[in-house]
Design a protein around this motif. Structure first.
Motif, PDB file in Angstrom:
ATOM      1  N   GLU A 216       0.823  -1.204   0.000  1.00 40.18           N
ATOM      2  CA  GLU A 216       0.000   0.000   0.000  1.00 40.18           C
ATOM      3  C   GLU A 216       0.864   1.264   0.000  1.00 40.18           C
ATOM      4  O   GLU A 216       0.538   2.255  -0.659  1.00 40.18           O
ATOM      5  N   ALA A 217       1.973   1.234   0.767  1.00 43.54           N
ATOM      6  CA  ALA A 217       2.878   2.389   0.830  1.00 43.54           C
ATOM      7  C   ALA A 217       3.482   2.679  -0.544  1.00 43.54           C
ATOM      8  O   ALA A 217       3.599   3.841  -0.954  1.00 43.54           O
ATOM      9  N   LEU A 218       3.867   1.642  -1.251  1.00 39.75           N
ATOM     10  CA  LEU A 218       4.410   1.802  -2.602  1.00 39.75           C
ATOM     11  C   LEU A 218       3.371   2.432  -3.525  1.00 39.75           C
ATOM     12  O   LEU A 218       3.673   3.365  -4.288  1.00 39.75           O
ATOM     13  N   ALA A 219       2.149   1.937  -3.482  1.00 38.56           N
ATOM     14  CA  ALA A 219       1.093   2.472  -4.337  1.00 38.56           C
ATOM     15  C   ALA A 219       0.832   3.945  -4.031  1.00 38.56           C
ATOM     16  O   ALA A 219       0.628   4.757  -4.941  1.00 38.56           O
ATOM     17  N   ILE A 220       0.856   4.305  -2.740  1.00 34.78           N
ATOM     18  CA  ILE A 220       0.624   5.699  -2.356  1.00 34.78           C
ATOM     19  C   ILE A 220       1.730   6.595  -2.902  1.00 34.78           C
ATOM     20  O   ILE A 220       1.467   7.686  -3.430  1.00 34.78           O
ATOM     21  N   ASP A 221       2.988   6.164  -2.792  1.00 41.94           N
ATOM     22  CA  ASP A 221       4.097   6.973  -3.304  1.00 41.94           C
ATOM     23  C   ASP A 221       3.951   7.220  -4.804  1.00 41.94           C
ATOM     24  O   ASP A 221       4.166   8.337  -5.290  1.00 41.94           O
ATOM     25  N   ALA A 222       3.596   6.169  -5.532  1.00 40.47           N
ATOM     26  CA  ALA A 222       3.433   6.316  -6.987  1.00 40.47           C
ATOM     27  C   ALA A 222       2.298   7.283  -7.303  1.00 40.47           C
ATOM     28  O   ALA A 222       2.421   8.145  -8.189  1.00 40.47           O
ATOM     29  N   ALA A 223       1.189   7.156  -6.584  1.00 33.99           N
ATOM     30  CA  ALA A 223       0.042   8.036  -6.828  1.00 33.99           C
ATOM     31  C   ALA A 223       0.357   9.476  -6.418  1.00 33.99           C
ATOM     32  O   ALA A 223      -0.034  10.425  -7.105  1.00 33.99           O
ATOM     33  N   LEU A 224       1.059   9.654  -5.289  1.00 34.44           N
ATOM     34  CA  LEU A 224       1.442  10.989  -4.840  1.00 34.44           C
ATOM     35  C   LEU A 224       2.335  11.669  -5.876  1.00 34.44           C
ATOM     36  O   LEU A 224       2.145  12.845  -6.200  1.00 34.44           O
ATOM     37  N   TYR A 225       3.291  10.922  -6.382  1.00 33.39           N
ATOM     38  CA  TYR A 225       4.226  11.498  -7.364  1.00 33.39           C
ATOM     39  C   TYR A 225       3.467  11.993  -8.593  1.00 33.39           C
ATOM     40  O   TYR A 225       3.679  13.109  -9.061  1.00 33.39           O
ATOM     41  N   CYS A 288      -6.458  -3.806   8.248  1.00 30.07           N
ATOM     42  CA  CYS A 288      -5.620  -4.878   7.692  1.00 30.07           C
ATOM     43  C   CYS A 288      -4.203  -4.875   8.232  1.00 30.07           C
ATOM     44  O   CYS A 288      -3.445  -5.818   7.994  1.00 30.07           O
ATOM     45  N   GLY A 289      -3.807  -3.817   8.977  1.00 28.43           N
ATOM     46  CA  GLY A 289      -2.493  -3.795   9.611  1.00 28.43           C
ATOM     47  C   GLY A 289      -1.343  -3.381   8.717  1.00 28.43           C
ATOM     48  O   GLY A 289      -0.185  -3.386   9.152  1.00 28.43           O
ATOM     49  N   ALA A 290      -1.600  -3.019   7.472  1.00 28.72           N
ATOM     50  CA  ALA A 290      -0.516  -2.630   6.564  1.00 28.72           C
ATOM     51  C   ALA A 290       0.114  -1.323   7.028  1.00 28.72           C
ATOM     52  O   ALA A 290      -0.588  -0.347   7.303  1.00 28.72           O
ATOM     53  N   HIS A 291       1.451  -1.292   7.116  1.00 33.35           N
ATOM     54  CA  HIS A 291       2.157  -0.081   7.500  1.00 33.35           C
ATOM     55  C   HIS A 291       2.326   0.835   6.298  1.00 33.35           C
ATOM     56  O   HIS A 291       2.821   0.426   5.253  1.00 33.35           O
ATOM     57  N   LEU A 292       1.916   2.090   6.452  1.00 35.41           N
ATOM     58  CA  LEU A 292       2.102   3.073   5.395  1.00 35.41           C
ATOM     59  C   LEU A 292       3.374   3.884   5.619  1.00 35.41           C
ATOM     60  O   LEU A 292       4.003   4.363   4.675  1.00 35.41           O
TER      61      LEU A 292
END
Length: 309
Positions: A216-225, A288-292
């Motif tokens: 999820e953190a990877l997806a957020i970085d890509a979307a933020l960029y 879900c416990g995923a670390h962002l």
């Protein structure tokens, strides 16, 4: 003969403990053990001592350890200051980007005051009685539009395509992040990006390993960029080191999990790297416990990102 050697090497090799994954303290401890064993064997017979030393070094090189369970032993008995000298945790990065005077000068010319810059382009604004910063409604909408474009249906992918796109499976679907997006974030060519086989998302971008605490953190970085690109052409001119830290800080402003859709909150957690365990303040998906985002609670206000969500 060469095929037999290659087959034997494949049987012995443990990639999860070698190369970029090698635990340096574990290697040092095992080398000391190897020297001790070879000295004992050498006392009996010199040739035997040499054979023990050579065999031990080969095992350490190909397997990462001589004595099974060394990572557990080093975490338990080596002082934290010793471990910290070799290992910086699962989301740490060596972001030093000024190996030459030219790069240092470029950094000075292009660096920004992160909070002011992000407010000027309309990405963040003061909130909660001006005690915090939050996404503007416009930027939050852009961010989720980008996240939606990254979501695709769960499909089987040919392993040969692994370096053309980075697929991260989630319970509610799949995020597909194009290699071109990763290479743009890290100012490198798509051909230099290689997906690393790890328990968490990681790529080799040029000479460096870039890591995220979750898919999820990877997806957020890509979307933020991609969302920031639409707001200002100056975004791509921000120095790489600072740009990456800004993405990390902005990740901490996300209030809904892009994977499970639940709320996001902060909690103190224990995370494990190759050589040690760490206490971190984790911004995570509560369902879900995923670390962002993971931060050292003693260093939560460090870095060039310039603001602390």
């Amino acid at each position: 003969m060469s095929s037999r050697i290659s087959s034997l090497q494949d049987m012995i090799l443990r990639e999860e403990y070698t190369g970029e994954n090698r635990c340096v303290p574990c290697t040092i401890v095992n080398l000391l053990i190897a020297v001790g064993l070879s000295m004992i064997a050498g006392w009996i017979q010199v040739e035997l001592g040499v054979a023990v030393l050579v065999g031990s070094i080969l095992l350490i090189y190909f397997r990462g350890y001589l004595v099974p369970g060394t990572p557990t032993l080093t975490k338990r008995y080596l002082p934290n200051r010793v471990l910290a000298a070799f290992d910086k945790g699962p989301e740490s990065h060596d972001e030093t980007e000024w190996e030459t005077l030219e790069k240092l000068e470029a950094y000075r010319e292009n660096r920004v005051d992160a909070e002011s810059f992000l407010q000027e382009i309309g990405a963040i604004e003061p909130c909660n009685m001006d005690t915090e910063v939050c996404f503007t409604s416009n930027f939050n909408e852009r961010l989720w539009e980008e996240l939606d474009t990254l979501k695709t249906e769960n499909t089987e992918t040919d392993p040969a395509e692994g370096n053309k796109q980075l697929e991260t499976g989630l319970s509610e679907g799949t995020f597909t992040i194009e290699i071109e997006t990763i290479s743009a974030i890290y100012d490198t060519s798509p051909s230099s990006i290689r997906v690393e086989e790890r328990d968490y998302p990681a790529v080799r971008a040029g000479r460096r390993i870039r890591k995220w605490p979750s898919e999820e953190a990877l997806a957020i970085d890509a979307a933020l960029y991609r969302a920031l690109e639409t707001l200002s052409p100056r975004w791509d001119q921000v120095p790489l080191k600072q740009r990456v830290e800004i993405l990390r800080e902005l990740r901490g402003l996300v209030r809904q999990c892009p994977g499970c859709g639940g709320a996001v909150g902060a909690d103190e957690s224990v995370v494990e790297s190759c050589c040690a365990t760490y206490d971190v303040v984790a911004v995570q998906c509560l369902d879900c416990g995923a670390h962002l985002l993971e931060k050292d609670p003693e260093k939560s206000d460090e870095g060039d990102g310039g603001f602390n969500p």
